[in-house]
Structures are given as C-alpha cells and as structure tokens.
Design an enzyme around this catalytic site. Sequence first.
Site, short mmCIF file in Angstrom:
data_model
loop_
_atom_site.label_atom_id
_atom_site.label_comp_id
_atom_site.label_asym_id
_atom_site.label_seq_id
_atom_site.Cartn_x
_atom_site.Cartn_y
_atom_site.Cartn_z
N GLY A 171 0.83 -1.20 0.00
CA GLY A 171 0.00 0.00 0.00
C GLY A 171 0.86 1.25 0.00
O GLY A 171 2.09 1.18 0.07
N MET A 226 1.32 3.72 2.29
CA MET A 226 2.14 3.86 3.49
C MET A 226 3.04 2.66 3.69
O MET A 226 4.19 2.78 4.14
CB MET A 226 1.25 4.06 4.72
CG MET A 226 0.71 5.47 4.88
SD MET A 226 2.00 6.72 5.06
CE MET A 226 2.75 6.21 6.60
N GLY A 254 0.15 2.84 12.93
CA GLY A 254 -0.21 4.11 12.30
C GLY A 254 -1.65 4.14 11.85
O GLY A 254 -2.12 5.16 11.35
N THR A 255 -2.35 3.03 12.00
CA THR A 255 -3.76 2.96 11.62
C THR A 255 -4.61 3.65 12.68
O THR A 255 -4.43 3.42 13.87
CB THR A 255 -4.21 1.50 11.49
OG1 THR A 255 -3.29 0.81 10.63
CG2 THR A 255 -5.61 1.40 10.93
N THR A 256 -5.55 4.51 12.25
CA THR A 256 -6.42 5.21 13.19
C THR A 256 -7.77 4.51 13.28
O THR A 256 -8.03 3.52 12.61
CB THR A 256 -6.59 6.67 12.76
OG1 THR A 256 -7.07 6.73 11.40
CG2 THR A 256 -5.27 7.42 12.85
N HIS A 301 -7.87 15.26 4.10
CA HIS A 301 -7.19 14.04 3.70
C HIS A 301 -7.61 13.63 2.29
O HIS A 301 -8.63 14.11 1.76
CB HIS A 301 -7.48 12.89 4.67
CG HIS A 301 -6.65 12.92 5.90
ND1 HIS A 301 -6.90 13.76 6.96
CD2 HIS A 301 -5.53 12.20 6.26
CE1 HIS A 301 -5.99 13.57 7.90
NE2 HIS A 301 -5.16 12.64 7.50
N LYS A 304 -9.24 7.85 2.41
CA LYS A 304 -9.13 7.65 3.86
C LYS A 304 -10.44 7.07 4.39
O LYS A 304 -11.52 7.58 4.08
CB LYS A 304 -8.79 8.96 4.57
CG LYS A 304 -8.59 8.78 6.08
CD LYS A 304 -7.98 10.00 6.72
CE LYS A 304 -7.87 9.86 8.23
NZ LYS A 304 -7.07 8.68 8.64
N GLY A 328 -7.35 10.65 13.13
CA GLY A 328 -6.75 10.45 14.44
C GLY A 328 -5.96 11.66 14.90
O GLY A 328 -5.91 11.97 16.10
#
Length: 235
Positions: free
Chosen positions: A3, A5, A69-71, A125, A129, A135
Amino acid sequence: ASGNMGAETVRAVQAAEGLNLVGGIDAFDDPKQIIDSCNPDVVIDFTHPDVILQNITHYIGYGLHSVIGTTGLSAKDLETLDSLAKDKKVGVAVCPNFAIGAVLMMKAAAEISKYMDRVEVIEYHHDKKADAPSGTAIKTIDVIIEANPNINTEKLDEKELVECVRGGEYKGVQVHSVRLPGFIASQDVIFGGMGQRLKLTHDTISRESFMPGVVLVVRKIQGKVGLLYGLENFL
C-alpha cells in the site's frame, strides 16, 4: 506492505541502519503464517480501522511489540490494549501522526488554548481515507482539552439550516473533515479571540515526512511495556 504507506515504510526500514526487514503482509495474506515464518521483533501496521483492533490483539498474543499508524481506535479500545500489552510485557505504540511537525502543532495548540477561548479544527485528507475525523484531529482536540477544559464552553446562538453544516463535535470542539483528491494529510487549528484569530497549519506534502518518526518508534518500542499513544512519547 504494498500500500501507499506500506511501500514507503518498507523503503524506510530497508534504508535504516540496524533494522532488518524480515517480512511483509498484504491484504489477503495470512498474518499468523507470515509472522511464524519470519519471527519479527516488531510489527508495523498501516492497515484499516475495521481490522486494527483485531490485528493488535493478535500481535500482543504473539508476544510482539507493535508500531501502529492505523487510526480508528476508541478510548475504550486503547484501554483494553494497554491492559493486554502490560500482561504480555510488550510495547504498543499507537501514533495518529508520525510527522514531527504535526506533534509540534499539537504542542503549540495546547499552549495557545490557555489564552484564547474558542477553537475549531479542519482536517483534510485524500479521498481514500476510511475514517473521519482523523486520528490527528482527535489527538489535537484531546491535548487542547487537557490544557484548557473550559475552552468553547460559551454556547453560540446559532441554527443549522443544513444538517451538520457546522461539522461534528468532539469534546465540545467543532471538527470538520475534508476528503478530496490532491491531499495527503493537512490540518488547520483555528483559534478565535476578541478582535483577532490565530491559525496553526500543518501540511503533509509527502509520506516521506512520516518515516523518521516510524523508524524512531521502531527503534525505541522494544524497551517499552504497555500502550503509548502519540509520537511525543518517543521524542
């Protein structure tokens, strides 16, 4: 790992002295099988709000430190994960934003909130998203309210002619989420006072901005136990 990121993180870890990338997981892989085969010390997760709680619970169960890092995790989720991590004596870092500029924006917002009595947040964003608000916006409001629990307490005399035109409300602070192509991640924190306003803006121009923070947390998480929420815990 392929992905947006994930791919950036793969490059950063491979380039970081003293770190060794031992495996990667994509959407349709079996995480347990891959983790068992590569025996990592730390797992880095940039996945999706729908699966992140289950993912972290699995990492803790495997006895692995994790950098998240996932919100999309709730306050209750964070409490649960903290308890699980302490039981297993592993560290879990949940960072809404890995960019140093975003952390500095939050610290500045907390200080300003002691002197100006109204604030709203606008976050921007990309249109892929999955969750709103971000977050980063939630964390920003958390630190503002911690610094000044009385901000925005005076109610406005207003009426919404279009439902939700004033955005959502979190802890008494209006938060507005923009989702458009052309953005990666940006945020405005706007303070208002008598005859003046003050605006903090942080713009993420490239996902590379997150990587020094990611690498820093990966290096430091192995010495931690329990849940740490925010990059500032590692600076």
